[in-house]
Design an enzyme around this catalytic site. Structure first.
Site, PDB file in Angstrom:
ATOM      1  N   GLU A 236       0.901  -1.172   0.000  1.00  0.00           N
ATOM      2  CA  GLU A 236       0.000   0.000   0.000  1.00  0.00           C
ATOM      3  C   GLU A 236       0.922   1.198   0.000  1.00  0.00           C
ATOM      4  OE1 GLU A 236      -3.290  -0.412   0.051  1.00  0.00           O
ATOM      5  OE2 GLU A 236      -3.013  -2.574   0.217  1.00  0.00           O
TER       6      GLU A 236
ATOM      7  N   CYS B 125      -2.871   8.431   3.619  1.00  0.00           N
ATOM      8  CA  CYS B 125      -2.608   7.855   2.301  1.00  0.00           C
ATOM      9  C   CYS B 125      -3.772   8.087   1.356  1.00  0.00           C
ATOM     10  CB  CYS B 125      -2.338   6.368   2.443  1.00  0.00           C
ATOM     11  SG  CYS B 125      -3.636   5.500   3.317  1.00  0.00           S
TER      12      CYS B 125
HETATM   13  P1  NAP Z   1       8.639   4.993   4.240  1.00  0.00           P
HETATM   14  O1  NAP Z   1       9.772   5.890   4.522  1.00  0.00           O
HETATM   15  O2  NAP Z   1       8.574   4.331   2.936  1.00  0.00           O
HETATM   16  O3  NAP Z   1       8.637   3.928   5.405  1.00  0.00           O
HETATM   17  C1  NAP Z   1       7.656   2.938   5.501  1.00  0.00           C
HETATM   18  C2  NAP Z   1       8.129   1.818   6.388  1.00  0.00           C
HETATM   19  O4  NAP Z   1       9.215   1.137   5.757  1.00  0.00           O
HETATM   20  C3  NAP Z   1       8.666   2.286   7.736  1.00  0.00           C
HETATM   21  O5  NAP Z   1       8.311   1.360   8.720  1.00  0.00           O
HETATM   22  C4  NAP Z   1      10.176   2.287   7.522  1.00  0.00           C
HETATM   23  O6  NAP Z   1      10.898   2.128   8.711  1.00  0.00           O
HETATM   24  C5  NAP Z   1      10.286   1.046   6.661  1.00  0.00           C
HETATM   25  N1  NAP Z   1      11.541   0.960   5.930  1.00  0.00           N
HETATM   26  C6  NAP Z   1      12.211   1.933   5.285  1.00  0.00           C
HETATM   27  N2  NAP Z   1      13.323   1.430   4.710  1.00  0.00           N
HETATM   28  C7  NAP Z   1      13.338   0.112   5.011  1.00  0.00           C
HETATM   29  C8  NAP Z   1      14.254  -0.948   4.735  1.00  0.00           C
HETATM   30  N3  NAP Z   1      15.338  -0.752   4.003  1.00  0.00           N
HETATM   31  N4  NAP Z   1      13.989  -2.177   5.219  1.00  0.00           N
HETATM   32  C9  NAP Z   1      12.876  -2.394   5.961  1.00  0.00           C
HETATM   33  N5  NAP Z   1      11.983  -1.425   6.270  1.00  0.00           N
HETATM   34  C10 NAP Z   1      12.220  -0.191   5.793  1.00  0.00           C
HETATM   35  O7  NAP Z   1       7.248   5.743   4.408  1.00  0.00           O
HETATM   36  P2  NAP Z   1       6.778   6.663   5.628  1.00  0.00           P
HETATM   37  O8  NAP Z   1       7.550   7.944   5.518  1.00  0.00           O
HETATM   38  O9  NAP Z   1       6.779   5.957   6.920  1.00  0.00           O
HETATM   39  O10 NAP Z   1       5.259   6.889   5.255  1.00  0.00           O
HETATM   40  C11 NAP Z   1       4.825   7.892   4.396  1.00  0.00           C
HETATM   41  C12 NAP Z   1       4.472   7.350   3.053  1.00  0.00           C
HETATM   42  O11 NAP Z   1       3.626   6.219   3.166  1.00  0.00           O
HETATM   43  C13 NAP Z   1       3.719   8.325   2.210  1.00  0.00           C
HETATM   44  O12 NAP Z   1       4.300   8.381   0.957  1.00  0.00           O
HETATM   45  C14 NAP Z   1       2.312   7.763   2.149  1.00  0.00           C
HETATM   46  O13 NAP Z   1       1.615   8.055   0.978  1.00  0.00           O
HETATM   47  C15 NAP Z   1       2.519   6.316   2.302  1.00  0.00           C
HETATM   48  N6  NAP Z   1       1.355   5.694   2.941  1.00  0.00           N
HETATM   49  C16 NAP Z   1       0.571   4.849   2.236  1.00  0.00           C
HETATM   50  C17 NAP Z   1      -0.519   4.234   2.844  1.00  0.00           C
HETATM   51  C18 NAP Z   1      -1.431   3.287   2.121  1.00  0.00           C
HETATM   52  O14 NAP Z   1      -2.226   2.630   2.756  1.00  0.00           O
HETATM   53  N7  NAP Z   1      -1.335   3.183   0.838  1.00  0.00           N
HETATM   54  C19 NAP Z   1      -0.791   4.504   4.175  1.00  0.00           C
HETATM   55  C20 NAP Z   1       0.019   5.390   4.858  1.00  0.00           C
HETATM   56  C21 NAP Z   1       1.108   5.960   4.234  1.00  0.00           C
HETATM   57  P3  NAP Z   1      11.676   3.375   9.393  1.00  0.00           P
HETATM   58  O15 NAP Z   1      10.657   4.346   9.785  1.00  0.00           O
HETATM   59  O16 NAP Z   1      12.362   2.736  10.547  1.00  0.00           O
HETATM   60  O17 NAP Z   1      12.611   3.903   8.351  1.00  0.00           O
END
Ligand code: NAP
Length: 530
Positions: A269, A308
């Site tokens: 997602e 999101c």
């Molecule tokens: P993100 O930076 O992509 O991080 C998402 C998750 O992935 C976090 O738990 C992060 O952990 C983890 N992660 C990052 N790098 C990783 C790696 N190399 N290995 C394992 N895990 C890793 O996104 P975010 O900043 O938290 O969230 C914002 C984004 O999410 C926005 O773009 C939004 O649109 C999207 N979003 C989508 C939905 C949906 O349902 N479609 C819902 C909410 C948000 P860390 O925090 O520890 O880096």
């Protein structure tokens, strides 16, 4: 355990967020990352342990949690999910208290905390009503494969024998966990939850409550606060990754050779350029026009736009664009920005200074093809908190006069209170613009016209995971453009990740294997017990 008397109030206190690994709580080590309050900017916690034994965690889930959950029937697991929801409900005041540091207001907590608990209740109820009090789920009816009926076919679903690794975004530290956990447990699969670091202290507290309830079998739920280490490289064909976050991270993780080589399920997602279309019939002065303004305002300001499903593109009939901008300016001007703990605050802070910087950078990109018509990030009022220390931003509305030529407005998601108004000539043009998000979680249409609804469903359905229609007849009971519901699928094609979550029993199936069974009627009856 998080010390609520000192958390965020004592400047010298830094909460050590723990992981729960193979039955033990483990604190941060030198590899930990600092976490700051969204409201004061002060360092409030740290999380991460570079020495986490990921193999032991996976083993514990597969060898201890999985067998215990699979021994239960769907109904027993549904009762477990309900009991967990009831237990969390008894502790939600503490979850609210901690969540303010993420920048969220009490209204935002209702979406995250109460919404998460409510999602568990719905899954518990669906498990009891729509699944059998048994271990095997029958998918569809019996297929006649032979002339005399001595050889038949039936599809069945049984739980995966591995572990579900849930990787969540920062914006919903409770709902984000529970909307994945409920279907996983119902399927009979143990989970390892990895919340985003920025808000993981809220998830940690919710996990503690669930574990301390004594309801869960050992190994059914573990927690990684901070980095996942090499866990994803150790997954097998029986495991599944459910990811919520940015498109960039999703691409990196899902394209890892180990994930691809082993066909490990990866449900994504990710960010999405959701749209809302003002129907051609919804002219200024109609209840639909007012409803449209209300929905857009709510989507821009709830969770400071960090949703999101938030409306990023506002698509309105060309002649009505000036009225839409006027009405949104008036409505957004009423947004009191400030300390999320104050009841007068309508919009709190973004989760962190780095998230604020990211939103500003993306808003600048959008600003290259659209004019900012509301909200100045250099000049806005913040009540009860410091605009400099906290990650505050005003709602920012843009107007893109030529959405056909523009690309950024359809491709760049500023994950904050940012949205762009754009004109359409006719309904086909509106659909074309909505589809230029290259796959979205949701598009809404405010209309009373059945032909408009049908045309949009046919023209935009393939590009969107959810279409939300609203008008004067449904507005009193409608659930809102931005609310994913446990009964309905949440996900979207293409840019939105190509995944699907929830949708009732459909969401449980992600954690089960569908198998075609062929054999004589008595054997099919023995397997399915039906
Ligand atoms: P993100 O930076 O992509 O991080 C998402 C998750 O992935 C976090 O738990 C992060 O952990 C983890 N992660 C990052 N790098 C990783 C790696 N190399 N290995 C394992 N895990 C890793 O996104 P975010 O900043 O938290 O969230 C914002 C984004 O999410 C926005 O773009 C939004 O649109 C999207 N979003 C989508 C939905 C949906 O349902 N479609 C819902 C909410 C948000 P860390 O925090 O520890 O880096």
């Amino acid at each position: 355990m998080l010390d609520l008397t000192r958390f965020e109030t004592d400047p010298d206190h830094v909460h050590d967020v723990q992981s729960f690994a193979a039955g033990e709580w483990i604190g941060p080590d030198a590899a930990a990352r600092d976490i700051h309050s969204a409201v004061t900017g002060q360092r409030i916690a740290r999380a991460g342990n570079g020495a986490l034994d990921t193999e032991a965690m996976l083993r514990h889930a597969r060898n201890v949690g999985g067998p215990a959950l699979r021994a239960m029937t769907f109904h027993q697991r549904a009762k477990l999910v309900k009991a967990l929801a009831l237990h969390l409900g008894q502790h939600k005041d503490q979850l609210y208290a901690v969540s303010f540091a993420t920048g969220a207001t009490q209204k935002d907590h209702l979406i995250d905390i109460d919404g998460g608990i409510g999602t568990m209740f719905v899954f518990a109820s669906k498990g009891r009503r729509e699944m059998p009090d048994d271990h095997v789920y029958l998918d569809g009816g019996v297929e006649q494969l032979s002339r005399n009926g001595t050889f038949l076919g039936q599809h069945i679903c049984t739980p995966l024998q591995g572990v579900a690794v849930h990787i969540n975004a920062f914006n919903f530290p409770v709902w984000g966990m529970l909307e994945k956990l409920a279907p996983t447990l119902l399927a009979g699969v143990p989970a390892i939850v990895k919340p985003a670091t920025a808000s993981c202290y809220v998830t940690e507290l919710a996990v503690r409550f669930m574990l301390e309830s004594g309801l869960l079998p050992d190994g059914a739920l573990q927690l990684v606060s901070g980095g996942l280490g090499d866990m994803l490289d150790r997954l097998t064909v029986q495991d599944v990754v459910s990811f919520t976050g940015s498109a960039e991270t999703a691409l990196k993780l899902r394209s890892a050779p180990h994930i691809l080589a082993n066909s490990i399920r990866f449900i994504a997602e990710q960010d999405s350029l959701n749209a809302s279309i003002l129907g051609p019939d919804a002219a200024p002065g109609t209840p639909e026009f007012d409803l449209f303004i209300k929905e857009v305002t709510r989507e821009m300001t709830t969770k400071a736009g960090q949703k999101c499903t938030a409306i990023r593109r506002i698509i309105a009939p060309d002649p009505h664009v000036p009225a839409v901008i006027d009405a949104l300016q008036a409505s957004l001007a009423k947004t009191t920005i400030g300390n999320p703990k104050d009841s007068a605050t309508r919009m709190g802070a973004l989760v962190s200074a780095s998230q604020k910087a990211d939103v500003l950078a993306k808003a600048n990109q959008i600003g290259a093809e659209a004019e900012r018509v509301f909200g100045n990030p250099d000049r806005f009022e913040v009540h009860g908190a410091s605009a400099e220390a906290g990650a505050f931003l005003p709602p920012m509305l843009f107007h893109c006069a030529d959405p056909d030529r523009a690309t950024t407005v359809h491709e760049v998601e500023a994950f904050g209170p940012v949205s762009t108004v754009m004109p359409y000539r006719d309904l086909d043009h509106a659909i074309q613009l909505a589809n230029r998000g290259h796959g979205s979680l949701v598009t809404s249409v405010i209309t009373r016209d059945g032909d408009v609804a049908r045309t949009v469903a046919m023209g935009a359905g393939a590009y969107h995971g959810r279409l939300y229609f609203n008008n004067r007849n449904s507005m009193g009971e409608s659930t809102g453009h931005g609310s994913p519901l446990p009964h309905m699928v949440h996900g979207g094609p293409g840019r939105a990740g190509g995944g699907e979550e929830m949708g009732g029993v459909r969401g449980v199936m992600h954690y089960m294997q569908r198998t075609a069974i062929q054999g004589s009627p008595d054997l099919l009856t023995a397997i399915g017990r039906k």
